[in-house]
Scaffold this active site. Structure first.
Site, PDB file in Angstrom:
ATOM      1  N   GLU A  42      -0.161   2.426  -0.641  1.00  0.00           N
ATOM      2  CA  GLU A  42      -0.415   3.867  -0.606  1.00  0.00           C
ATOM      3  C   GLU A  42      -0.065   4.523  -1.942  1.00  0.00           C
ATOM      4  OE1 GLU A  42      -1.954   5.068   1.773  1.00  0.00           O
ATOM      5  OE2 GLU A  42      -1.651   3.665   3.431  1.00  0.00           O
TER       6      GLU A  42
ATOM      7  N   CYS B 188       5.181   7.167   8.838  1.00  0.00           N
ATOM      8  CA  CYS B 188       5.063   6.372   7.610  1.00  0.00           C
ATOM      9  C   CYS B 188       5.063   7.276   6.389  1.00  0.00           C
ATOM     10  CB  CYS B 188       3.785   5.534   7.632  1.00  0.00           C
ATOM     11  SG  CYS B 188       3.745   4.266   8.900  1.00  0.00           S
TER      12      CYS B 188
ATOM     13  N   HIS C 219       0.659  -0.215   4.076  1.00  0.00           N
ATOM     14  CA  HIS C 219       0.252  -0.336   5.471  1.00  0.00           C
ATOM     15  C   HIS C 219      -0.340  -1.715   5.708  1.00  0.00           C
ATOM     16  CE1 HIS C 219       0.305   4.146   6.348  1.00  0.00           C
ATOM     17  NE2 HIS C 219       0.781   3.609   7.458  1.00  0.00           N
TER      18      HIS C 219
END
Length: 220
Positions: free
Chosen positions: A82, A145, A186
């Site tokens: 990310e 998250c 992820h």
């Protein structure tokens, strides 16, 4: 030369599932370690309130040089580092404490977004080159998250960009905190959760180990 300390985190099961691959990966990596670092692991609750608090406590306890957080994205078909954490809590489903924030800031006076300090393009390329699908994702979403990534990057900002700096300990004395490089990956669902058969826990572990090796080989 001292090995760098790496903290890897994952999450407990949520949404009625019995397992969460991110938590299983963190536990496995913590048990097996990595030859190029001192690796410690923690598993966080899927909670908007408790997960950031426990993450901050783990950072204080372990004083890592690198923080790699893992989370489950059930409907993705690749490992996705990310790039950005948003100052936003907006949950389609309640967390494990029953909380379901809607369009709420994580930090009322915080910046709108914070950017990872890990080399996401290099990580994705290295994993993908090893035959494990991977690509960079723009944001970590708006669930727990994202909340832990936003928290971690805020802590990294407080530590500064250059080497180690002194901070006041509980007794008033100075102690040195390492610069913190932090980011989030992820992982897709494993077959036990109805995911792609390619993504066994062993294969996901191989991908995360490639990510760690890439991070450790990239200058801070």
């Amino acid at each position: 030369m001292d090995l760098p300390t790496v903290l890897v985190t994952g999450f407990d099961p949520f949404a009625g599932n019995d397992i969460n691959p991110s938590g299983e990966l963190a536990r496995r990596l913590g048990e097996l370690g990595h030859p190029d670092c001192h690796l410690v692991a923690d598993v966080l609750p899927v909670s908007f309130t408790r997960a950031p608090q426990l993450l901050a406590a783990a950072i204080d306890a372990h004083q890592p040089d690198i923080l790699l957080m893992l989370g489950l994205a059930e409907h993705r078909h690749a490992l996705t580092p990310e790039r950005v954490a948003l100052n936003l809590a907006d949950a389609d489903n309640p967390d494990n404490d029953g909380d379901q924030p809607a369009e709420a800031p994580l930090e009322p006076h915080g910046p709108a977004a914070r950017f990872t300090t890990l080399p996401v393009k290099q990580i994705a390329h290295a994993i993908d080159a090893a035959g494990i699908p991977a690509h960079v994702s723009l944001t970590a979403g708006s669930y727990v998250c994202n909340a832990v990534l936003y928290t971690a990057l805020g802590i990294a900002e407080q530590r500064g960009d250059h080497g180690k700096h002194a901070a006041a300990g509980p007794d008033g004395s100075e102690h040195h905190q390492p610069r913190l490089r932090a980011g989030f990956i992820h992982v897709p669902a494993t077959p036990q959760l109805g995911g792609d058969p390619r993504f066994t826990l062993d294969e996901l572990e191989r991908g995360i180990r490639i990510a760690l090796t890439t991070i450790l080989g990239t200058p801070a």
